[in-house]
Design an enzyme around this catalytic site. Structure first.
Site, PDB file in Angstrom:
ATOM      1  N   HIS A  95       0.833  -1.222   0.000  1.00 33.42           N
ATOM      2  CA  HIS A  95       0.000   0.000   0.000  1.00 33.42           C
ATOM      3  C   HIS A  95       0.865   1.269   0.000  1.00 33.42           C
ATOM      4  O   HIS A  95       2.030   1.220  -0.354  1.00 33.42           O
ATOM      5  CB  HIS A  95      -1.005  -0.043   1.151  1.00 33.42           C
ATOM      6  CG  HIS A  95      -1.743  -1.355   1.188  1.00 33.42           C
ATOM      7  ND1 HIS A  95      -2.808  -1.635   0.355  1.00 33.42           N
ATOM      8  CD2 HIS A  95      -1.515  -2.497   1.900  1.00 33.42           C
ATOM      9  CE1 HIS A  95      -3.210  -2.879   0.581  1.00 33.42           C
ATOM     10  NE2 HIS A  95      -2.439  -3.430   1.508  1.00 33.42           N
TER      11      HIS A  95
ATOM     12  N   GLU B 225      -2.484   0.383   7.715  1.00 29.86           N
ATOM     13  CA  GLU B 225      -1.613  -0.707   7.260  1.00 29.86           C
ATOM     14  C   GLU B 225      -0.397  -0.151   6.526  1.00 29.86           C
ATOM     15  O   GLU B 225       0.720  -0.612   6.731  1.00 29.86           O
ATOM     16  CB  GLU B 225      -2.398  -1.655   6.343  1.00 29.86           C
ATOM     17  CG  GLU B 225      -1.582  -2.861   5.919  1.00 29.86           C
ATOM     18  CD  GLU B 225      -2.280  -3.728   4.881  1.00 29.86           C
ATOM     19  OE1 GLU B 225      -3.466  -3.495   4.586  1.00 29.86           O
ATOM     20  OE2 GLU B 225      -1.616  -4.639   4.347  1.00 29.86           O
TER      21      GLU B 225
ATOM     22  N   HIS C  61       2.643  -7.094   4.459  1.00 32.20           N
ATOM     23  CA  HIS C  61       1.275  -6.616   4.688  1.00 32.20           C
ATOM     24  C   HIS C  61       0.825  -6.912   6.118  1.00 32.20           C
ATOM     25  O   HIS C  61       1.414  -7.741   6.816  1.00 32.20           O
ATOM     26  CB  HIS C  61       0.296  -7.308   3.720  1.00 32.20           C
ATOM     27  CG  HIS C  61       0.405  -6.808   2.325  1.00 32.20           C
ATOM     28  ND1 HIS C  61      -0.520  -5.981   1.749  1.00 32.20           N
ATOM     29  CD2 HIS C  61       1.366  -7.019   1.389  1.00 32.20           C
ATOM     30  CE1 HIS C  61      -0.154  -5.693   0.513  1.00 32.20           C
ATOM     31  NE2 HIS C  61       0.993  -6.311   0.271  1.00 32.20           N
TER      32      HIS C  61
ATOM     33  N   GLU D  42       1.535 -11.711   5.671  1.00 26.73           N
ATOM     34  CA  GLU D  42       0.485 -11.020   6.428  1.00 26.73           C
ATOM     35  C   GLU D  42       0.908 -11.151   7.883  1.00 26.73           C
ATOM     36  O   GLU D  42       0.827 -12.230   8.466  1.00 26.73           O
ATOM     37  CB  GLU D  42      -0.883 -11.671   6.198  1.00 26.73           C
ATOM     38  CG  GLU D  42      -1.431 -11.498   4.796  1.00 26.73           C
ATOM     39  CD  GLU D  42      -2.070 -10.124   4.527  1.00 26.73           C
ATOM     40  OE1 GLU D  42      -1.984  -9.233   5.413  1.00 26.73           O
ATOM     41  OE2 GLU D  42      -2.632  -9.945   3.434  1.00 26.73           O
TER      42      GLU D  42
HETATM   43 ZN   LIG Z   1      -2.433  -5.306   2.453  1.00 28.64          ZN
END
Ligand SMILES: [Zn+2]
Length: 498
Positions: free
Chosen positions: A332, A347, A400, A463
């Site tokens: 992002h 995030e 992430h 993640e």
């Molecule tokens: Zn993400």
């Protein structure tokens, strides 16, 4: 500049499913990591993920939900996070255009299209197009057809009523609308960045907004701007914008309720004259015009060079990773905040912090590191893979954080791979992290992510914890966790290379 199309083509309006959408038969996903569910509600299980700009066939629609079908994927997605599209439309350039039973001039004539008569394009074979109109269906020669994409996307009703106190504009990429003014209350809808709503109450930092004539909900005041705070002058150091999508609307005013002047094309650049709310004021054919700020690429320098130049790798050092080059991709950035945590963390901020910590750890152990972004800027998914593919790196790691607001108890970290050549990399990194941190080990998974699928290096996507769980959000925001997880990844990489 010649290719401006004059028909209405609304790119980014929040879509409310209304009866005129029943003709739409394609859905284009508007956000990344969109959950595909087994049924049309938040209580149905997640059976897959869809990604920004992917196109699916629409199978069915139920209230605010759309059933989509693509390669190997079929399920339900929230209707307000997709853009509905119709099949390509064609019109006849001539009167009495013959519609034939087969593609070829020797087949039977079934009917005619008159000049400017519209039909839906259903198939194509060489120079012949299969069409369906109100009067006839069959094959016509493409020379006599004008082609364009038609699109339907009605905007939500925003009628000001006596009870309206003003307007707010959403500043988060995806904002939860809740039943009560608390992050513990249920989510009744999600709205996207740049959308404007009237509000009818304000209390303790929350706004009660009107979603439509009958439905209201509460949004957190720190994720929106109200019209009282709107600035009108140039308030940006962005000097130039580049359109990211074909069909980007160029409008007469800074809102999706204003007239569309023209439809812009991907790659077109404009100098920025100013910014109003989330809209850029540009010059278009001698006139002032506006384009939505959240769908364009912003440039702060005056350079015309595409902003996809890979950063220079760091100097090689000594240690267990000596001679290795690793691409670190902080997920992002810029106008795309990624997931937003329960207490409001972004995030994009945590991924950048973690990526920078990981860079230091890997460099201390002899690796060279290439970052796809090193500040809070928007980098497209394809630019990220271009950096990786063009580099001499050994592998690619995308960082992430997860979010699952529907169930605040979801916790833990996982590693995704797409191509089988990255499976062992995923395993070694996952077990390295598992040994170094106290979070729940969710294991490795196959995941269809753009940055993995289009990568020619062994590539994994991490993640690293759930921002929707408030305890975990606090843990992963700490330097301590980010150092530990970086150490775990480093250990995993050393195992991988041995
Ligand atoms: Zn993400």
């Amino acid at each position: 500049m010649k290719q401006w199309l004059s028909f209405i083509f609304i790119m980014t309006s929040l879509i409310w499913l209304t009866p005129n959408l029943v003709h739409a038969n394609k859905a284009v996903i508007q956000v990344d990591h969109l959950n595909i569910r087994s049924g049309p509600s938040l209580s149905h299980s997640i059976i897959g993920k869809a990604h920004n700009q992917e196109t699916y066939h629409v199978v069915d629609q139920k209230s605010d939900w759309v059933q989509i079908q693509g390669n190997e994927k079929k399920g339900w997605v929230a209707g307000y996070l997709v853009k509905m599209k119709q099949d390509q439309s064609v019109t006849s350039k001539v009167d009495h255009l013959r519609v034939r039973s087969e593609p070829g001039v020797n087949s039977t004539v079934r009917g005619y299209l008159m000049k400017n008569e519209q039909a839906a394009k259903q198939d194509e074979q060489g120079e012949w197009v299969l069409i369906k109109s109100a009067k006839a269906s069959g094959w016509v020669h493409s020379d006599y057809l004008r082609t364009y994409d038609s699109q339907v996307s009605p905007t939500e009703s925003q009628t000001k009523t006596a009870s309206s106190l003003g307007e707010i504009t959403v500043t988060a990429a995806v904002l939860n609308v809740r039943s009560q003014k608390s992050t513990n209350s249920s989510i009744v809808a999600q709205v996207s960045k740049g959308k404007t709503f009237t509000y009818i109450a304000e209390s303790n930092g929350w706004y009660q907004i009107k979603l439509n004539d009958t439905k209201t909900g509460w949004v957190a005041g720190w994720l929106v701007t109200s019209d009282a705070e709107d600035s009108t002058g140039p308030s940006t150091d962005v000097t130039k914008i580049t359109l990211q999508f074909n069909g980007t609307n160029i409008r007469t005013g800074p809102s999706s309720n204003t007239t569309v002047l023209a439809s812009g094309h991907k790659g077109e650049q404009f100098n920025v004259l100013g910014k109003e709310n989330q809209w850029y004021k540009i010059q278009y054919q001698g006139k002032e015009a506006y384009v939505a700020g959240w769908i364009v690429k912003e440039e702060t320098s005056s350079s015309d060079a595409p902003p996809t130049v890979p950063s220079q790798p760091s100097k090689p050092g000594s240690g267990g990773l000596k001679g290795r080059t690793i691409v670190i991709d902080a997920g992002h950035g810029g106008f795309d905040p990624g997931a937003i945590g329960v207490s409001g963390s972004y995030e994009k901020t945590l991924t950048l912090q973690t990526a920078q910590q990981l860079k230091r750890t890997l460099e201390q152990n002899g690796a060279q590191v290439i970052m796809t972004r090193s500040n809070d800027s928007y980098v497209s998914l394809s630019a990220r893979t271009i950096v990786s593919n063009a580099s001499k790196a050994d592998l690619f790691i995308s960082v992430h954080y997860n979010s699952y607001p529907q169930s605040a108890s979801a916790t833990g970290f996982s590693t995704y791979y797409y191509h089988s050549n990255a499976k062992s990399l995923a395993s070694t990194i996952q077990s390295g992290m598992s040994r170094a941190t106290e979070l729940r080990d969710r294991g490795i998974r196959h995941g269809d992510f753009h940055v993995l699928r289009n990568n020619n290096k062994p590539a994994v996507l991490l993640e690293l914890g759930f921002l929707s769980n408030s305890k975990e959000e606090q843990t992963v925001s700490s330097t301590n966790y980010q150092k530990k997880v970086s150490q775990g990844i480093k250990n995993g990489l050393e195992n991988y290379f041995n």
